[in-house]
Structure formats: C-alpha cells, structure tokens
Design a protein around this motif. Structure first.
Motif, PDB file in Angstrom:
ATOM      1  N   LEU A 163     -94.463  -4.978  23.278  1.00 50.60           N
ATOM      2  CA  LEU A 163     -95.026  -6.318  23.151  1.00 50.60           C
ATOM      3  C   LEU A 163     -96.463  -6.199  22.674  1.00 50.60           C
ATOM      4  O   LEU A 163     -97.293  -5.554  23.327  1.00 50.60           O
ATOM      5  N   ALA A 164     -96.763  -6.804  21.517  1.00 52.54           N
ATOM      6  CA  ALA A 164     -98.114  -6.786  20.963  1.00 52.54           C
ATOM      7  C   ALA A 164     -98.782  -8.130  21.206  1.00 52.54           C
ATOM      8  O   ALA A 164     -98.204  -9.178  20.923  1.00 52.54           O
ATOM      9  N   GLU A 165     -99.970  -8.104  21.752  1.00 58.31           N
ATOM     10  CA  GLU A 165    -100.759  -9.320  21.961  1.00 58.31           C
ATOM     11  C   GLU A 165    -101.921  -9.301  20.977  1.00 58.31           C
ATOM     12  O   GLU A 165    -102.796  -8.439  21.031  1.00 58.31           O
ATOM     13  N   MET A 166    -101.944 -10.249  20.052  1.00 54.74           N
ATOM     14  CA  MET A 166    -102.970 -10.321  19.018  1.00 54.74           C
ATOM     15  C   MET A 166    -103.936 -11.449  19.317  1.00 54.74           C
ATOM     16  O   MET A 166    -103.522 -12.558  19.639  1.00 54.74           O
ATOM     17  N   ARG A 167    -105.205 -11.161  19.208  1.00 55.90           N
ATOM     18  CA  ARG A 167    -106.225 -12.191  19.357  1.00 55.90           C
ATOM     19  C   ARG A 167    -107.451 -11.802  18.544  1.00 55.90           C
ATOM     20  O   ARG A 167    -107.669 -10.622  18.250  1.00 55.90           O
ATOM     21  N   GLU A 168    -108.264 -12.791  18.202  1.00 53.21           N
ATOM     22  CA  GLU A 168    -109.452 -12.531  17.396  1.00 53.21           C
ATOM     23  C   GLU A 168    -110.613 -12.172  18.292  1.00 53.21           C
ATOM     24  O   GLU A 168    -110.856 -12.818  19.321  1.00 53.21           O
ATOM     25  N   GLN A 169    -111.353 -11.139  17.923  1.00 46.18           N
ATOM     26  CA  GLN A 169    -112.562 -10.763  18.645  1.00 46.18           C
ATOM     27  C   GLN A 169    -113.747 -11.552  18.116  1.00 46.18           C
ATOM     28  O   GLN A 169    -113.718 -12.091  17.019  1.00 46.18           O
ATOM     29  N   GLY A 170    -114.803 -11.576  18.881  1.00 48.28           N
ATOM     30  CA  GLY A 170    -115.982 -12.312  18.468  1.00 48.28           C
ATOM     31  C   GLY A 170    -116.621 -11.776  17.205  1.00 48.28           C
ATOM     32  O   GLY A 170    -117.273 -12.514  16.474  1.00 48.28           O
ATOM     33  N   ASP A 171    -116.455 -10.499  16.917  1.00 45.85           N
ATOM     34  CA  ASP A 171    -117.052  -9.909  15.724  1.00 45.85           C
ATOM     35  C   ASP A 171    -116.160 -10.042  14.502  1.00 45.85           C
ATOM     36  O   ASP A 171    -116.420  -9.442  13.464  1.00 45.85           O
ATOM     37  N   GLY A 172    -115.073 -10.844  14.617  1.00 44.33           N
ATOM     38  CA  GLY A 172    -114.195 -11.091  13.479  1.00 44.33           C
ATOM     39  C   GLY A 172    -113.045 -10.134  13.370  1.00 44.33           C
ATOM     40  O   GLY A 172    -112.164 -10.312  12.535  1.00 44.33           O
ATOM     41  N   LYS A 173    -113.030  -9.097  14.180  1.00 38.66           N
ATOM     42  CA  LYS A 173    -111.921  -8.159  14.153  1.00 38.66           C
ATOM     43  C   LYS A 173    -110.749  -8.715  14.955  1.00 38.66           C
ATOM     44  O   LYS A 173    -110.885  -9.705  15.676  1.00 38.66           O
ATOM     45  N   VAL A 174    -109.600  -8.101  14.817  1.00 41.46           N
ATOM     46  CA  VAL A 174    -108.422  -8.498  15.583  1.00 41.46           C
ATOM     47  C   VAL A 174    -108.154  -7.434  16.645  1.00 41.46           C
ATOM     48  O   VAL A 174    -108.065  -6.242  16.352  1.00 41.46           O
ATOM     49  N   ALA A 193     -97.049   2.445  13.744  1.00 39.28           N
ATOM     50  CA  ALA A 193     -96.095   1.411  13.356  1.00 39.28           C
ATOM     51  C   ALA A 193     -96.548   0.041  13.838  1.00 39.28           C
ATOM     52  O   ALA A 193     -96.399  -0.956  13.135  1.00 39.28           O
ATOM     53  N   VAL A 194     -97.108  -0.021  15.052  1.00 39.69           N
ATOM     54  CA  VAL A 194     -97.641  -1.296  15.560  1.00 39.69           C
ATOM     55  C   VAL A 194     -98.756  -1.797  14.652  1.00 39.69           C
ATOM     56  O   VAL A 194     -98.790  -2.973  14.261  1.00 39.69           O
ATOM     57  N   LYS A 195     -99.673  -0.898  14.323  1.00 40.77           N
ATOM     58  CA  LYS A 195    -100.788  -1.275  13.441  1.00 40.77           C
ATOM     59  C   LYS A 195    -100.287  -1.768  12.097  1.00 40.77           C
ATOM     60  O   LYS A 195    -100.759  -2.805  11.582  1.00 40.77           O
ATOM     61  N   ALA A 196     -99.294  -1.076  11.529  1.00 39.16           N
ATOM     62  CA  ALA A 196     -98.743  -1.479  10.233  1.00 39.16           C
ATOM     63  C   ALA A 196     -98.040  -2.830  10.334  1.00 39.16           C
ATOM     64  O   ALA A 196     -98.162  -3.669   9.434  1.00 39.16           O
ATOM     65  N   ASP A 197     -97.292  -3.045  11.411  1.00 37.06           N
ATOM     66  CA  ASP A 197     -96.587  -4.317  11.576  1.00 37.06           C
ATOM     67  C   ASP A 197     -97.565  -5.482  11.718  1.00 37.06           C
ATOM     68  O   ASP A 197     -97.376  -6.548  11.125  1.00 37.06           O
ATOM     69  N   VAL A 198     -98.615  -5.289  12.511  1.00 38.06           N
ATOM     70  CA  VAL A 198     -99.605  -6.362  12.697  1.00 38.06           C
ATOM     71  C   VAL A 198    -100.316  -6.661  11.379  1.00 38.06           C
ATOM     72  O   VAL A 198    -100.506  -7.827  11.004  1.00 38.06           O
ATOM     73  N   LEU A 205    -100.034 -10.379   9.616  1.00 32.66           N
ATOM     74  CA  LEU A 205    -101.252 -11.163   9.395  1.00 32.66           C
ATOM     75  C   LEU A 205    -101.787 -11.021   7.972  1.00 32.66           C
ATOM     76  O   LEU A 205    -102.773 -11.667   7.627  1.00 32.66           O
ATOM     77  N   ARG A 206    -101.165 -10.156   7.193  1.00 36.52           N
ATOM     78  CA  ARG A 206    -101.505  -9.943   5.776  1.00 36.52           C
ATOM     79  C   ARG A 206    -102.950  -9.474   5.603  1.00 36.52           C
ATOM     80  O   ARG A 206    -103.696  -9.957   4.745  1.00 36.52           O
ATOM     81  N   LEU A 207    -103.312  -8.499   6.419  1.00 37.43           N
ATOM     82  CA  LEU A 207    -104.680  -8.005   6.414  1.00 37.43           C
ATOM     83  C   LEU A 207    -105.004  -7.185   5.175  1.00 37.43           C
ATOM     84  O   LEU A 207    -106.171  -6.990   4.849  1.00 37.43           O
ATOM     85  N   GLY A 208    -103.969  -6.706   4.484  1.00 36.31           N
ATOM     86  CA  GLY A 208    -104.211  -5.915   3.284  1.00 36.31           C
ATOM     87  C   GLY A 208    -104.370  -6.738   2.028  1.00 36.31           C
ATOM     88  O   GLY A 208    -104.564  -6.185   0.940  1.00 36.31           O
ATOM     89  N   GLU A 209    -104.280  -8.051   2.148  1.00 35.39           N
ATOM     90  CA  GLU A 209    -104.383  -8.931   0.983  1.00 35.39           C
ATOM     91  C   GLU A 209    -105.754  -9.577   0.912  1.00 35.39           C
ATOM     92  O   GLU A 209    -106.374  -9.861   1.931  1.00 35.39           O
ATOM     93  N   SER A 210    -106.195  -9.827  -0.289  1.00 30.62           N
ATOM     94  CA  SER A 210    -107.453 -10.534  -0.515  1.00 30.62           C
ATOM     95  C   SER A 210    -107.154 -11.906  -1.105  1.00 30.62           C
ATOM     96  O   SER A 210    -106.259 -12.049  -1.938  1.00 30.62           O
ATOM     97  N   LEU A 211    -107.909 -12.903  -0.654  1.00 24.88           N
ATOM     98  CA  LEU A 211    -107.777 -14.256  -1.198  1.00 24.88           C
ATOM     99  C   LEU A 211    -108.846 -14.555  -2.241  1.00 24.88           C
ATOM    100  O   LEU A 211    -108.943 -15.683  -2.717  1.00 24.88           O
ATOM    101  N   ALA A 212    -109.621 -13.543  -2.610  1.00 26.52           N
ATOM    102  CA  ALA A 212    -110.758 -13.772  -3.505  1.00 26.52           C
ATOM    103  C   ALA A 212    -110.324 -14.387  -4.829  1.00 26.52           C
ATOM    104  O   ALA A 212    -110.918 -15.368  -5.298  1.00 26.52           O
TER     105      ALA A 212
END
Length: 305
Positions: free
Chosen positions: A52-63, A80-85, A89-96
C-alpha cells in the motif's frame, strides 16, 4: 506491517492536487482518495507481494511516499514502487511545451490560469491494461455503476493485501474469470465478454501491455479502435493517458457541460465543439478537458495549486 518512506522529486510545473483530482480515477479502487488528509492511497501488485503506497505532497514541493507491506521490501520492490508512483503522477513528463503553445494560441486569455495552476497532468493507473478495463467500465452507464463494477472486480478477483485492500486484478486473473461471473457477480453486463477477451489478449501477449508508449498517436488509436468494447469516446480518453491529446472524446456529459460553461441555451452539435477547440491543435483534447472541469476546484485554486 513493514513501513518504508521515500521522497520523490517533481517537475516545477507539477501540482499534486491538480493531478490527483484531474478526473475520476482517484475514486476508483484500488485508489483511495482521502481528501481530509490530502493524500492518495494506492494498492500496488509488486513481484514479491502487494503493498500500500500513501502519496502526499511535502511542503517543499516534493512527493512523499509511505509504503506498507506484509514483509520487508527488496530494493527491486522499492524501485518498482517509485516507478509506479512516477508513472501514475506522470512525474517524468513536462508541461512546458503545452503551456507555451496554450499561451500562443489563447487569443483571449481564457486559459491563462492553466500554467499558474500547473494544470494538465491526468492521473493514470500503473498499467495501461487497468486503464483500458476501467475505461470500458465507463461506457454507457453512470459513474456510480462504474465505481460498483471496478470495486467488484478488485475485491473479488484481485490479490488481497489485508481485509480492506486488494490489488487490481492482472490480465491472468481477469482472464481466469467468466463472462457469466462478470455479469452476475460484478454487474458488468454486456462488457463482461469484452473484458474477458481483452484480458486474454494481454495475458497471451497478443495485445502487448508494455509497448503502448512506443506507438505513435495514429498507431495507438488504430489499435484501440480494433479492441472490442473501445469506441471513439473511450479511445480518445485512453490516448490522453498515453500523452496524445488531439481527440476531444465527446459524450453525453461533455456536450451539455460545454453548453453550460459557455452559457448556451441549446447543446451545440459536435462540429461546433470541434471548431471551438481546433485552434489548439494537438492539445485540443486536453484543453477541452481543462476548460470543462475548471470549477472542480475552489475559486483561487489556480494561484495555490
């Protein structure tokens, strides 16, 4: 339960809240949305065991990701957990590029809030197979019916973590079920046969689950439309989860919603909606979705997301 914590870096244009609430996936098991504590839970099927993975945002902007598992996790499991998260959350994509193109094409400034809100990422499942199954379960029914079907599949077919949490069933598990079971016990109706066939094709490798990201938009669209149970609406939405945004995916919710957002007395035809978003080119499907769901967030959220 064994517990581990990891901290993930995020792109500067990432918003945890906007991504988690981008569409309904966060309310479909094995996701569990905890709005009061601003966290997203997700049951993951790892090679050695469920977790079970619990994801939340940290105050410094990290997850921040807390992981609970019956037995200690190996380095491979944690990777594998890191890759799945990161995938969900699509952390490897840029919206620029999207934000630049939006600013260039947005003549009236209607979408100036989008880059401020760091909006544009759409939550997705760890596997495209799960995304496909869930999308089939959204067709021709209410959202409550979708939730009921997905919950039934997870709880009755998925690998159990504990008395509360189960994994999403893999292709082999779903393929091992029957059309009759899915109709009677899960309430999938006519979708049961489609889901069994999809699961069998993925389980046997006839429909590869891992190479979707390597396909062009046209190739992925064609493959989706040749999959039973997936029509233009479902295909267009699934393409967005692959990062292709040039399909509008108009349905019985989008059409009247467009009319309401723009204060129209009558629901316009599809051609009129297409003309409205066509100036946004290959991003038009994403622009439509952001346009019609902006008020899902509180006023001022674009400044604090």
């Amino acid at each position: 339960m064994n517990q581990r914590t990891m901290i993930l870096n995020v792109p500067p244009d990432f918003s945890f809240r906007r991504t988690v609430l981008s569409h309904g996936w966060s309310t479909l098991q094995p996701f569990f949305l905890d709005r009061s504590r601003q966290r997203l839970l997700r049951v993951l099927q790892l090679d050695s065991q469920p977790a079970l993975a619990e994801m939340r945002e940290q105050g410094d902007g990290k997850v921040r990701v807390g992981v609970c598992s019956p037995a200690p996790l190996s380095g491979r499991d944690l990777g594998a957990v890191k890759a799945d998260v990161a995938h969900m959350l699509r952390l490897g994509e840029s919206l620029a590029e999207f934000h630049r193109e939006l600013a260039r094409r947005d003549r009236r400034g209607r979408f100036a809030w989008v880059p401020r809100a760091r909006a544009g990422r759409l939550l997705r499942a760890p596997s495209f197979f799960e995304d496909m199954v869930k999308m089939i379960c959204t067709t021709n029914c209410s959202w409550k019916a979708t939730q009921r079907m997905v919950t039934g599949m997870v709880q009755k077919l998925g690998t159990r973590l504990d008395s509360d949490y189960c994994c999403f069933p893999g292709p082999e598990q779903l393929a091992g079920s029957t059309d009759r079971f899915l109709r009677r016990e899960i309430g999938c109706g006519y979708r049961g046969g489609y889901l069994i066939e999809l699961a069998e094709r993925v389980a046997t490798g006839r429909l590869p689950n891992g190479d979707w990201a390597n396909l062009t938009a046209e190739e992925a669209h064609h493959r989706l439309l040749t999959t039973k149970g997936i029509g233009p609406y479902a295909a267009g939405n699934l393409l967005k989860l692959l990062g292709h945004y040039d399909h509008l995916s108009l349905d019985s919710w989008v059409r009247p919603r467009f009319a309401a957002v723009y204060g129209l007395k009558k629901v316009p035809g599809d051609s009129a909606i297409h003309r409205h978003y066509r100036p946004f080119g290959r991003w038009q499907g994403l622009v439509l979705w952001l346009d019609l769901t902006r008020d899902w967030f509180e006023e001022g959220d674009e400044r604090s997301a």
